[in-house]
Design a protein around this motif. Structure first.
Motif, PDB file in Angstrom:
ATOM      1  N   MET A   1       0.842  -1.187   0.000  1.00 23.95           N
ATOM      2  CA  MET A   1       0.000   0.000   0.000  1.00 23.95           C
ATOM      3  C   MET A   1       0.878   1.238   0.000  1.00 23.95           C
ATOM      4  O   MET A   1       1.863   1.298   0.728  1.00 23.95           O
ATOM      5  N   PRO A   2       0.550   2.285  -0.800  1.00 18.58           N
ATOM      6  CA  PRO A   2       1.383   3.471  -0.861  1.00 18.58           C
ATOM      7  C   PRO A   2       1.430   4.165   0.491  1.00 18.58           C
ATOM      8  O   PRO A   2       0.468   4.151   1.254  1.00 18.58           O
ATOM      9  N   THR A   3       2.536   4.794   0.785  1.00 21.32           N
ATOM     10  CA  THR A   3       2.681   5.548   2.019  1.00 21.32           C
ATOM     11  C   THR A   3       2.997   6.985   1.697  1.00 21.32           C
ATOM     12  O   THR A   3       3.421   7.321   0.609  1.00 21.32           O
ATOM     13  N   ARG A   4       2.798   7.859   2.657  1.00 16.29           N
ATOM     14  CA  ARG A   4       3.045   9.276   2.455  1.00 16.29           C
ATOM     15  C   ARG A   4       4.539   9.546   2.414  1.00 16.29           C
ATOM     16  O   ARG A   4       5.272   9.178   3.317  1.00 16.29           O
ATOM     17  N   HIS A 211       0.766  14.803  -9.591  1.00 17.14           N
ATOM     18  CA  HIS A 211      -0.467  14.397 -10.263  1.00 17.14           C
ATOM     19  C   HIS A 211      -0.254  13.161 -11.125  1.00 17.14           C
ATOM     20  O   HIS A 211      -1.081  12.240 -11.126  1.00 17.14           O
ATOM     21  N   ASP A 212       0.847  13.145 -11.887  1.00 21.68           N
ATOM     22  CA  ASP A 212       1.065  12.008 -12.773  1.00 21.68           C
ATOM     23  C   ASP A 212       1.259  10.717 -11.990  1.00 21.68           C
ATOM     24  O   ASP A 212       0.836   9.643 -12.423  1.00 21.68           O
ATOM     25  N   GLN A 213       1.867  10.817 -10.803  1.00 20.74           N
ATOM     26  CA  GLN A 213       2.053   9.623  -9.985  1.00 20.74           C
ATOM     27  C   GLN A 213       0.721   9.125  -9.423  1.00 20.74           C
ATOM     28  O   GLN A 213       0.506   7.914  -9.304  1.00 20.74           O
ATOM     29  N   VAL A 218      -3.442   4.895  -9.981  1.00 16.69           N
ATOM     30  CA  VAL A 218      -4.774   4.352 -10.247  1.00 16.69           C
ATOM     31  C   VAL A 218      -4.702   3.332 -11.376  1.00 16.69           C
ATOM     32  O   VAL A 218      -5.297   2.252 -11.319  1.00 16.69           O
ATOM     33  N   ASN A 219      -3.939   3.662 -12.405  1.00 19.13           N
ATOM     34  CA  ASN A 219      -3.816   2.773 -13.551  1.00 19.13           C
ATOM     35  C   ASN A 219      -3.237   1.416 -13.165  1.00 19.13           C
ATOM     36  O   ASN A 219      -3.662   0.373 -13.671  1.00 19.13           O
ATOM     37  N   SER A 220      -2.260   1.430 -12.246  1.00 20.68           N
ATOM     38  CA  SER A 220      -1.604   0.184 -11.832  1.00 20.68           C
ATOM     39  C   SER A 220      -2.354  -0.553 -10.734  1.00 20.68           C
ATOM     40  O   SER A 220      -2.017  -1.698 -10.414  1.00 20.68           O
ATOM     41  N   GLY A 221      -3.344   0.109 -10.141  1.00 21.68           N
ATOM     42  CA  GLY A 221      -4.089  -0.518  -9.061  1.00 21.68           C
ATOM     43  C   GLY A 221      -3.558  -0.226  -7.674  1.00 21.68           C
ATOM     44  O   GLY A 221      -4.084  -0.739  -6.688  1.00 21.68           O
ATOM     45  N   ASP A 222      -2.522   0.616  -7.567  1.00 21.14           N
ATOM     46  CA  ASP A 222      -2.017   0.990  -6.247  1.00 21.14           C
ATOM     47  C   ASP A 222      -3.029   1.828  -5.484  1.00 21.14           C
ATOM     48  O   ASP A 222      -3.062   1.806  -4.248  1.00 21.14           O
ATOM     49  N   ASP A 245      -9.428   5.798 -21.947  1.00 25.80           N
ATOM     50  CA  ASP A 245     -10.525   4.832 -21.857  1.00 25.80           C
ATOM     51  C   ASP A 245     -10.334   3.835 -20.714  1.00 25.80           C
ATOM     52  O   ASP A 245     -11.270   3.094 -20.379  1.00 25.80           O
ATOM     53  N   ASP A 246      -9.125   3.818 -20.134  1.00 23.29           N
ATOM     54  CA  ASP A 246      -8.880   2.931 -18.993  1.00 23.29           C
ATOM     55  C   ASP A 246      -9.394   3.521 -17.685  1.00 23.29           C
ATOM     56  O   ASP A 246      -9.329   2.870 -16.642  1.00 23.29           O
ATOM     57  N   PHE A 247      -9.912   4.766 -17.754  1.00 21.59           N
ATOM     58  CA  PHE A 247     -10.364   5.472 -16.552  1.00 21.59           C
ATOM     59  C   PHE A 247     -11.806   5.934 -16.707  1.00 21.59           C
ATOM     60  O   PHE A 247     -12.327   6.056 -17.810  1.00 21.59           O
ATOM     61  N   ARG A 248     -12.418   6.222 -15.565  1.00 19.41           N
ATOM     62  CA  ARG A 248     -13.701   6.928 -15.535  1.00 19.41           C
ATOM     63  C   ARG A 248     -13.575   8.120 -14.596  1.00 19.41           C
ATOM     64  O   ARG A 248     -12.919   8.029 -13.558  1.00 19.41           O
TER      65      ARG A 248
END
Length: 329
Positions: A1-4, A211-213, A218-222, A245-248
């Motif tokens: 899980m990502p951490t700060r 922002h890009d990270q 989200v794209n990778s599921g993290d 199209d991979d996002f909503r």
């Protein structure tokens, strides 16, 4: 899980230390109005930005003008994008101009406060801190002949996820960008509760740093979702870094101004006026227009008018653009 990450807080701490060491000019004691500006600045005319010093000894007249653009994404990309403009600025001002690669909002703000940065583009949220802590004076955003360019806060999820509305994200892994980011933190805190989702109550924000990270996470599921700026998302899609199209998008806010272009209030007036004229006369290259969503020029703005909604969001989220808030980050 990502951490700060700890980098933002460490840089803010270093910046706070630098501010403590800064000498307060004698004239500061005579300032009739300061508002949210730090102690070394004054706002006698009430326009919410620092006045040009009346003491000639406090004015800055650099032989080399240092320019930096907000570190929203890969700094090297923007160094190349702005290269023709910097060539023009050298010719227009008659001075050397260099591009300063900054790695964080904190570093960019500290650089202007210390006098190492003279003009640059600041992200929407950090613009308020740059104004109050570094004496920055926003004068333009990207735009065209008709209007200024804006962006929206959007909440994105994977297209194949089950999340449909903001309340669906209670207990989810939601990415924010950084504490000072408008769309990536302040606006979600101010706007999401009315939509049925309260940060720090319904979920613990996970700071990605950029922002890009957040988007790639989200794209990778993290992350299950991320609050990001719409213009960053759209640029990444145009570049082929992501497939839209991979996002909503399950939430979209009202329009905010894009990154501001601001100068150091302590610049010698003659140099300041030359720089402003150069900016306003310039027309973007085709590469810049593609990168900046069709914008073709610097559109004149004021911090007092165009950043009103941003200040309102910051105040509503309990994070006004002052030193106390900055030192808490």
């Amino acid at each position: 899980m990502p951490t700060r990450p700890h980098g933002t807080g460490a840089l803010a701490a270093l910046f706070a230390g630098a501010m403590m060491l800064a000498a307060i000019p004698a004239a500061a004691a005579d300032c009739p109005n300061r508002g949210d500006l730090d102690d070394i600045f004054c706002d006698s005319d009430g326009d919410l930005v620092a006045d040009t010093p009346t003491d000639p000894g406090q004015l800055r007249d650099p032989s080399t003008i240092v320019f930096a653009y907000t570190p929203v994404e890969d700094p090297a990309v923007y160094a190349n994008i702005f290269s023709p403009f910097l060539d023009y600025l050298r010719e227009c001002t008659g001075r050397n101009v260099v591009y300063f690669n900054v790695q964080s909002n904190a570093a960019q703000i500290e650089a202007m406060r210390s006098g190492r940065l003279h003009v640059g583009g600041f992200s929407t949220g950090p613009t308020g801190f740059a104004v109050n802590l570094a004496g920055a004076v926003p004068f333009a955003v990207k735009g065209d002949a008709e209007d200024w360019q804006g962006y929206n806060l959007i909440m994105i999820v994977r297209a194949d996820s089950a999340f449909e509305t903001l309340p669906d994200l209670k207990g989810a892994r939601v990415a924010h960008v950084s504490p000072s980011s408008n769309s990536g933190n302040l606006a979600p805190r101010a706007l999401f509760p009315d939509e049925g989702l309260t940060p720090d109550v319904d979920y613990e924000p996970l700071f990605s740093g950029k922002h890009d990270q957040s988007i790639m996470g989200v794209n990778s599921g993290d992350y299950d979702a991320a609050a990001v700026a719409s213009d960053v998302f759209e640029r990444m899609a145009r570049r082929g870094q992501i497939d839209a199209d991979d996002f909503r998008v399950i939430y979209r806010s009202e329009r905010f101004p894009t990154s501001s272009f601001a100068y150091d209030s302590r610049l010698k007036p003659e140099l300041r006026d030359t720089i402003l004229a150069c900016f306003m006369d310039y027309r973007y290259t085709e590469d810049m227009q593609r990168e900046f969503d069709g914008a073709d020029r610097f559109y004149p703005v004021t911090y007092q008018e165009h950043w009103e909604v941003v200040r309102r969001v910051a105040d509503a989220s309990g994070t006004p653009f002052n030193r106390t808030t900055w030192e808490r980050q």
